[in-house]
Design an enzyme around this catalytic site. Structure first.
Site, short mmCIF file in Angstrom:
data_model
loop_
_atom_site.label_atom_id
_atom_site.label_comp_id
_atom_site.label_asym_id
_atom_site.label_seq_id
_atom_site.Cartn_x
_atom_site.Cartn_y
_atom_site.Cartn_z
CE LYS A 1 3.53 0.20 4.71
NZ LYS A 1 2.39 -0.08 3.87
CD GLU B 1 -2.68 0.91 2.47
OE1 GLU B 1 -2.80 0.22 3.48
OE2 GLU B 1 -3.51 2.29 2.60
NE ARG C 1 4.25 -8.65 10.89
CZ ARG C 1 3.88 -7.74 9.96
NH1 ARG C 1 2.65 -8.36 9.28
NH2 ARG C 1 3.94 -6.68 9.63
P1 ATP Z 1 3.12 -2.27 8.03
O1 ATP Z 1 2.69 -3.16 8.99
O2 ATP Z 1 4.64 -1.87 8.22
O3 ATP Z 1 2.10 -1.02 7.90
P2 ATP Z 1 1.77 -3.46 5.91
O4 ATP Z 1 1.70 -4.95 6.09
O5 ATP Z 1 0.51 -2.85 6.21
O6 ATP Z 1 3.09 -3.11 6.62
P3 ATP Z 1 1.81 -3.28 3.12
O7 ATP Z 1 2.21 -2.19 2.33
O8 ATP Z 1 0.31 -3.91 3.44
O9 ATP Z 1 2.34 -2.98 4.51
O10 ATP Z 1 2.50 -4.54 2.79
C1 ATP Z 1 2.86 -5.15 1.50
C2 ATP Z 1 3.35 -6.66 1.62
O11 ATP Z 1 4.55 -6.69 2.58
C3 ATP Z 1 2.20 -7.44 2.06
O12 ATP Z 1 2.04 -8.41 1.19
C4 ATP Z 1 2.83 -7.87 3.55
O13 ATP Z 1 2.36 -9.10 3.88
C5 ATP Z 1 4.21 -7.70 3.38
N1 ATP Z 1 5.03 -7.32 4.51
C6 ATP Z 1 4.64 -6.42 5.41
N2 ATP Z 1 5.40 -6.31 6.62
C7 ATP Z 1 6.10 -7.54 6.63
C8 ATP Z 1 6.80 -8.42 7.47
N3 ATP Z 1 7.31 -7.77 8.80
N4 ATP Z 1 7.45 -9.62 7.02
C9 ATP Z 1 7.20 -10.17 6.15
N5 ATP Z 1 6.21 -9.44 4.99
C10 ATP Z 1 5.60 -8.22 5.35
MG MG Z 2 -1.25 -3.35 5.27
#
Ligand code: ATP
Ligand code: MG
Length: 588
Positions: free
Chosen positions: A301, A56, A291
């Protein structure tokens, strides 16, 4: 397959099985995303699998995302597939174009691309809004969705919880026609934010709370960075994501474990859309992995944004942050991050990875990559008082050192020895502790790649501080000459000659947080911040290092691995960041 191939993981087993069974072999791909009709006349998809990385664009990518990037792009590469880069931009408010650009740059920097031959597979979820709207109408027509006008509070209470089934909404039995009209009114902007949502009509008593009539659309009168004011209703992630995957012919939709409970809805939705002929069969399948949780940093984030906006660090690419832009600026190479991702592997069990594993991957890649150079971080002059007796009018004695001690093919670096040098203040002691083998009155040490000197004392100022160390050359001890081994010394020190040392700003970083899990146990993460995580020192570096391009990495002998700062380094104003020390300082 050779033994040095990518290590096995459960996802590879799963893909192997799918491919052996031809699970996706009937898929067609029209060269761009679309519904069943769009792909119907297209040839069979030439890509064995399709994966996607769906960030995102509401922040910068961090080391956790790198795990997902390496996994999704890596699997596509390994299987003759394609990985799409999909901007999951279904949320109008917090997203912007700068984040989009940062994401594209970072994925490319990590060494991946989203090409399918000549074709770019960079997609935006917002391009699918019209299809999503039609899919929602289809569900309404099938009696599988309804417009709910309960208050948010009633909806929350009526959802029930783990011990209590939900209660049906009073709007649940509306007619199809009524629902279609209300949904059209939502789209037309006739209702204010929060006045209604579209919900799936599944089962308010389901033991899986995600199946208790989940929301599909909400009203949000907000301009979107791609679609402007075309829409005032936006799809929920749980509704949008499966459709995005299906339109793009994704085979394996890989996500983190917290979405496991969403999988039944994923399958419910796509099952109905296949049945209605809206999307092609077979639909994608969702698979979850653990994760990345990395010690001593935060990766959400929201928390990263707080650190940046409150000024605890100096921007999204501050070298202390685990953002990929920050790690890059710190001196991490893409190869180091890919090695880290490979080492931590992929599993279905949540765990914490120590920060030392990340630093270990960096050290292990830099050991072979980084050219060696000398630097002096804490300079004090060393004067060779008998220079004239030994060298007469010769001002400079040329010296050579290998660019890399294990890679002679990289050649030698040249610099000069003269009467006036810089050495590290810590390499001299007025009152040497036991076991101190470096400079103190009467002791001999080797100036690395130079010659042996005998310390004769030091000059102090009124405050008792050393302002100059003095020594005499021991003749015929030059490194690389037959006399070099004639005089035995216990200490070797690094140095730079004042005539060609270049002043440099050196930034030394400590961990940003003192605790392994910052902010855990209900604490405010700010309480865990390390007080002095950045130390800026004025020192000197070898001329060759100062002249290097930004982002060149060096091992400054004895001090660690450094990188010429991406933004601030210039040949006439050298700035180096310490990427990592030579030895692991994390494990006690
Ligand atoms: P945050 O929790 O930091 O806001 P998010 O998951 O909301 O991160 P996205 O932009 O939705 O951020 O993530 C894009 C992709 O990255 C998703 O498929 C998510 O599963 C993966 N991702 C995010 N954080 C991790 C992590 N700590 N380990 C593995 N994959 C991750
Ligand atoms: Mg997300």
């Amino acid at each position: 397959m050779t033994t040095d191939a990518v290590p096995a993981n459960f996802l590879r087993h799963l893909i192997d099985t799918d491919l052996a069974q031809g699970a996706y072999s009937t898929r067609r791909w029209a060269g761009s995303p679309g519904g069943a009709a769009h792909h119907a006349q297209a040839p069979q998809d030439h890509a064995a699998i399709r994966t996607r990385f769906p960030p995102e664009p509401n922040g910068h990518l961090h080391i956790g995302h790198a795990k997902s990037i390496c996994l999704n792009f890596g699997l596509a590469q390994a299987y003759g597939g394609v990985c799409h880069l999909r901007l999951d931009d279904t949320n109008p408010e917090r997203e912007n174009q700068a984040f989009v650009q940062g994401i594209l740059d970072t994925v490319q920097w990590l060494g991946f691309d989203w090409q399918d031959g000549q074709q770019s597979c960079l997609y935006r979820a917002s391009d699918y809004f019209e299809f999503m709207y039609r899919a929602a109408c289809y569900l309404i027509e099938q009696g599988l969705a309804y417009v709910d006008e309960q208050s948010a509070e009633d909806m929350r209470v009526n959802r029930g919880d783990f011990s209590r089934p939900g209660v049906n909404s009073p709007y649940r039995e509306r007619s199809v026609a009524d629902n279609l009209n209300r949904f059209a009114a939502m789209r037309a902007g006739q209702l204010p934010d929060g006045a209604a949502v579209l919900r799936a009509r599944i089962d308010m008593a389901s033991p899986n709370i995600n199946l208790r009539d989940p929301a599909l659309y909400r009203i949000k009168h907000a301009a979107h960075h791609q679609t402007g004011s075309t829409w005032c209703i936006y799809p929920m992630y749980t509704f949008a994501h499966p459709i995005e995957d299906a339109l793009e012919c994704i085979t394996h939709s890989i996500c983190t474990l917290e979405f496991e409970d969403q999988r039944p809805f994923y399958d419910w939705l796509l099952g109905h859309l296949v049945q209605g002929g809206l999307i092609q069969a077979p639909p994608p399948r969702q698979h979850e992995f653990a994760r990345l949780n990395l010690s001593h940093v935060v990766t959400s984030k929201r928390k990263l944004a707080q650190l940046v906006h409150e000024g605890h660090v100096q921007g999204w690419d501050d070298p202390r942050l685990p953002t990929l832009a920050g790690l890059r600026r710190r001196g991490y190479s893409a190869a180091a991050i890919r090695l880290f991702a490979e080492r931590i592997g992929v599993s279905k069990a949540d765990s914490w990875i120590g920060y030392d594993v990340l630093e270990g991957a960096l050290r292990d890649t830099l050991e072979a990559e980084a050219a060696r150079a000398m630097a002096v971080l804490n300079p004090v002059p060393l004067r060779l008082t008998n220079w004239q007796q030994v060298y007469g009018d010769q001002a400079v004695e040329p010296c050579l050192a290998p660019v890399h001690p294990q890679q002679p093919e990289r050649g030698q670096r040249a610099f000069g020895l003269s009467a006036n040098l810089w050495i590290d203040r810590d390499d001299f002691a007025l009152d040497p502790p036991k076991g101190f083998f470096r400079l103190y009155e009467g002791n001999m040490v080797r100036l690395k790649y130079g010659l042996v000197v005998r310390c004769t004392g030091a000059v102090l100022n009124a405050q008792g501080e050393v302002t100059e160390v003095q020594a005499e050359i021991v003749p015929d001890t030059k490194s690389g000459t037959p006399g070099a081994s004639a005089v035995k010394v216990k200490g070797v020190i690094t140095w730079l000659s004042q005539h060609d040392a270049v002043p440099a700003t050196l930034r030394l970083y400590e961990r940003l947080f003192d605790t392994e899990q910052p902010g855990s146990g209900g604490r405010d993460m700010l309480q865990d911040i390390h007080a002095q995580s950045l130390q800026t020192v004025a020192g000197y570096v070898e001329r060759g290092a100062a002249l290097a391009d930004a982002e060149t990495r060096f091992q400054f002998e004895r001090y660690g691995y450094f990188v010429a700062d991406r933004h601030d380094h210039r040949a006439d104003a050298a700035v180096f960041n310490r990427a990592v020390s030579l030895k692991d300082t994390w494990k006690k």
